[in-house]
Design a protein around this motif. Structure first.
Motif, short mmCIF file in Angstrom:
data_model
loop_
_atom_site.label_atom_id
_atom_site.label_comp_id
_atom_site.label_asym_id
_atom_site.label_seq_id
_atom_site.Cartn_x
_atom_site.Cartn_y
_atom_site.Cartn_z
N VAL A 47 53.41 -17.27 49.88
CA VAL A 47 52.89 -17.90 51.04
C VAL A 47 52.13 -16.67 51.79
O VAL A 47 53.17 -15.72 52.19
CB VAL A 47 53.65 -18.70 51.74
CG1 VAL A 47 54.98 -18.27 52.13
CG2 VAL A 47 53.03 -19.65 52.85
N ARG A 48 51.45 -16.66 52.34
CA ARG A 48 50.83 -15.50 53.17
C ARG A 48 49.63 -15.77 54.38
O ARG A 48 49.22 -16.95 54.09
CB ARG A 48 50.10 -14.29 52.50
CG ARG A 48 49.47 -14.68 51.10
CD ARG A 48 48.22 -15.18 50.98
NE ARG A 48 47.33 -14.50 52.17
CZ ARG A 48 46.19 -15.16 52.51
NH1 ARG A 48 45.99 -16.27 52.32
NH2 ARG A 48 45.77 -14.40 53.52
N GLY A 49 49.44 -14.99 55.26
CA GLY A 49 48.32 -15.19 56.45
C GLY A 49 49.23 -15.49 57.50
O GLY A 49 50.18 -16.41 57.40
N ALA A 50 48.95 -14.93 58.59
CA ALA A 50 49.98 -15.16 59.70
C ALA A 50 50.37 -16.76 60.08
O ALA A 50 51.60 -16.75 60.30
CB ALA A 50 49.29 -14.36 60.83
N PRO A 51 49.49 -17.42 60.31
CA PRO A 51 50.24 -18.87 60.61
C PRO A 51 50.96 -19.48 59.68
O PRO A 51 51.98 -20.29 59.84
CB PRO A 51 48.75 -19.61 61.13
CG PRO A 51 47.75 -18.52 61.46
CD PRO A 51 48.13 -17.49 60.31
N ALA A 90 61.37 -10.17 56.33
CA ALA A 90 60.36 -10.59 55.21
C ALA A 90 59.04 -9.47 55.39
O ALA A 90 58.85 -9.03 54.38
CB ALA A 90 60.07 -11.81 55.19
N ARG A 91 58.66 -9.65 56.58
CA ARG A 91 57.28 -8.69 56.64
C ARG A 91 57.18 -8.43 58.15
O ARG A 91 57.43 -9.44 59.16
CB ARG A 91 55.88 -9.70 56.28
CG ARG A 91 55.81 -9.78 54.83
CD ARG A 91 54.51 -10.59 54.47
NE ARG A 91 53.48 -9.56 54.40
CZ ARG A 91 52.24 -9.95 54.18
NH1 ARG A 91 51.71 -11.01 53.99
NH2 ARG A 91 51.40 -8.74 53.98
N PRO A 92 56.54 -7.28 58.43
CA PRO A 92 56.80 -6.96 60.01
C PRO A 92 55.33 -7.05 60.81
O PRO A 92 55.59 -7.32 62.04
CB PRO A 92 56.95 -5.21 59.76
CG PRO A 92 56.09 -4.92 58.51
CD PRO A 92 56.45 -6.10 57.65
N ALA A 239 43.62 -12.85 62.28
CA ALA A 239 44.15 -11.78 62.89
C ALA A 239 45.95 -11.88 62.45
O ALA A 239 46.19 -12.87 62.30
CB ALA A 239 44.27 -11.59 64.39
N ASP A 240 46.48 -11.06 62.57
CA ASP A 240 47.92 -11.03 62.41
C ASP A 240 48.68 -10.72 63.51
O ASP A 240 50.10 -11.15 63.64
CB ASP A 240 48.49 -9.71 61.27
CG ASP A 240 47.93 -10.34 59.88
OD1 ASP A 240 47.05 -10.24 59.27
OD2 ASP A 240 48.76 -10.94 59.07
N ARG A 241 48.35 -9.74 64.58
CA ARG A 241 48.82 -9.85 65.69
C ARG A 241 47.73 -9.33 66.72
O ARG A 241 47.06 -8.13 66.22
CB ARG A 241 49.98 -8.77 65.73
CG ARG A 241 50.79 -8.82 67.03
CD ARG A 241 52.02 -7.84 67.01
NE ARG A 241 53.15 -8.19 65.95
CZ ARG A 241 54.27 -7.94 65.89
NH1 ARG A 241 54.58 -7.51 67.18
NH2 ARG A 241 55.03 -7.85 65.11
N ALA A 249 45.41 -6.25 64.77
CA ALA A 249 45.89 -5.94 63.65
C ALA A 249 45.45 -7.02 62.49
O ALA A 249 45.77 -8.10 62.91
CB ALA A 249 47.55 -5.98 63.64
N ASN A 250 44.73 -6.63 61.63
CA ASN A 250 44.49 -7.67 60.73
C ASN A 250 44.35 -6.91 59.08
O ASN A 250 44.72 -5.70 59.30
CB ASN A 250 42.93 -8.23 60.69
CG ASN A 250 42.70 -9.41 59.81
OD1 ASN A 250 43.38 -10.10 59.92
ND2 ASN A 250 41.43 -9.31 59.40
N LYS A 251 43.97 -7.60 58.18
CA LYS A 251 43.90 -6.98 56.78
C LYS A 251 43.12 -5.65 56.75
O LYS A 251 42.27 -5.40 57.33
CB LYS A 251 43.24 -7.83 55.87
CG LYS A 251 43.20 -7.64 54.30
CD LYS A 251 44.65 -6.96 53.72
CE LYS A 251 45.80 -8.16 54.10
NZ LYS A 251 46.94 -7.73 53.65
N ILE A 252 43.99 -4.56 56.04
CA ILE A 252 43.21 -3.26 55.81
C ILE A 252 41.77 -3.59 55.34
O ILE A 252 41.47 -4.18 54.43
CB ILE A 252 44.12 -2.39 54.91
CG1 ILE A 252 43.93 -1.11 55.05
CG2 ILE A 252 43.87 -3.03 53.50
CD1 ILE A 252 44.25 -0.20 55.93
O1 MRU Z 1 48.64 -9.73 53.63
P1 MRU Z 1 48.09 -11.12 53.92
O2 MRU Z 1 47.23 -11.88 52.75
O3 MRU Z 1 49.27 -11.99 54.63
O4 MRU Z 1 46.93 -10.74 55.02
C1 MRU Z 1 46.40 -11.90 55.66
C2 MRU Z 1 45.42 -11.37 56.80
O5 MRU Z 1 45.29 -10.39 57.05
C3 MRU Z 1 44.73 -12.67 57.35
O6 MRU Z 1 43.45 -12.36 57.88
C4 MRU Z 1 45.44 -13.01 58.74
O7 MRU Z 1 46.92 -13.29 58.44
C5 MRU Z 1 45.02 -14.00 59.47
S1 MRU Z 1 45.16 -15.60 58.61
C6 MRU Z 1 44.64 -16.84 59.54
#
Ligand code: MRU
Length: 352
Positions: A47-51, A90-92, A239-241, A249-252
């Motif tokens: 399960v991944r993606g910030a929300p 779990a993830r920072p 975005a992640d933050r 901050a978002n995916k590389i």
């Molecule tokens: O490493 P991930 O797959 O968790 O990275 C996800 C992202 O970077 C998404 O763009 C971000 O979490 C936004 S999700 C609505």
């Protein structure tokens, strides 16, 4: 809208997740029964993606209470604190994880002290479900807020997966695209592959195809050429933050896209709920960036693709400076620069 794709849902009291590491080849549904299993699911990107990470963490807190033993309110609070500390490793980077842990702790604090353990447990489960349901409503609102910005674009570029699979449902960056589809508007979507873990080609292409969108996948290094050819009029990512000044901050690879978009005069939009805005971070320098296993880079889908002893640098996220961002699309409206003023104005009660 038809039944939305969801990465995490409940059936009776079972917590189920779609294992995203296996998509698109296999649709494997996994039941998560302990906080350890939830920690593992988040860390390994099942399960991944910030929300979605935030939603998973809310249920992880419930599981911490369910699997521990507590006889009274005070013991429950202690148990949740311990679970929160554990899950937060779990993830920072995605602040939604920390938001959800704190939210569940605050909710538990507010429970009447003389409530029975069974009733407290039920209330925690219901609150985790409420977190998930609110996230789905938030994503729909982001879709409504963002659609007008994209409706005249013939081509739109996105990176990683900020769609249904990354949220409760519908997504953040993909929500406006789903809204346009509902209105009969079908722009061409370019989905960056997103090395090393291919969230763009594996997940974004998968869910957009399933929704009937016009999606084309490109390798990450093709984005500049796609822009130079005039094929896209907007870039939209999640975005992640987001720091208080709008640094994101978002995916590389997002930062690189921001530079490319600025060079080509194309707006870069960030779409995110306020649970992703961290007003405690003044700017991007304060955002922790996750570094992942070097093996993710030495391999391509499990097959060695580099000398197995080559040193690797594998940051999972980068920071896009706020100067490169045209607007931040939130559930409460669209924030324009200067973000240090527009974000608090739109946040309302959501500032922490
Ligand atoms: O490493 P991930 O797959 O968790 O990275 C996800 C992202 O970077 C998404 O763009 C971000 O979490 C936004 S999700 C609505």
């Amino acid at each position: 809208m038809t039944q939305p794709l969801m990465p995490l849902w409940t059936e009776d009291s079972k917590i189920l997740i779609l294992d995203q590491t296996r998509l698109p080849q296999e649709r494997i549904v996994v039941q998560v029964e302990t906080p350890e299993q939830m920690h593992h699911a988040i860390r390994t990107l099942m399960v991944r993606g910030a929300p979605a990470i935030g939603n998973a963490a809310a249920f992880g807190m419930y599981l911490g209470a369910k699997c521990g033993s507590f006889q009274d309110h005070q013991k429950l609070i202690a148990l949740l604190e311990k679970t929160g500390v554990y899950l937060s490793t779990a993830r920072p980077t995605a602040v939604n994880l920390f938001w959800a842990i704190r939210h569940m702790e605050e909710f538990a604090h507010g429970l009447p002290q003389d409530t029975s353990p069974a009733v407290m447990l039920k209330a925690l489960f219901q609150e985790a479900q409420a977190v998930l349901e609110r996230d789905i409503e938030t994503c729909k609102a982001i879709g409504r807020q963002g659609a007008p910005l994209l409706m005249r674009c013939n081509g739109i570029l996105t990176h990683c997966n900020a769609g249904a699979l990354a949220t409760g449902a519908y997504g953040t960056a993909l929500a406006p695209i789903y809204t346009l589809l509902e209105e009969g508007i079908r722009p061409k979507i370019y989905s960056d592959e997103t090395r090393p873990l291919l969230q763009g080609s594996r997940l974004t292409a998968y869910e957009l195809l399933a929704a009937g969108a016009d999606v084309t996948t490109i390798c990450d290094d093709m984005a500049a050429w796609v822009m130079a050819q005039g094929k896209v009029q907007a870039v939209i990512v999640g975005a992640d933050r987001i720091a208080a000044n709008g640094d994101t901050a978002n995916k590389i690879g997002t930062y690189g896209l921001g530079v490319l978009a600025a060079y080509h005069g194309i707006p870069l939009y960030i779409a995110a709920p306020f649970t992703t805005v961290d007003f405690q971070c003044p700017d991007g320098n304060a955002i922790p960036i996750e570094e992942r296993d070097p093996q993710e880079v030495r391999e391509f889908c499990g097959t060695p693709s580099a000398p197995q002893d080559v040193p690797v640098y594998n940051p999972a996220f980068d920071i896009t400076p706020h100067q490169l961002i045209a607007a931040i699309i939130t559930e409460n409206g669209v924030a324009y620069p200067p973000f240090s003023e527009s974000l608090p104005r739109l946040a309302g009660e959501n500032t922490r």
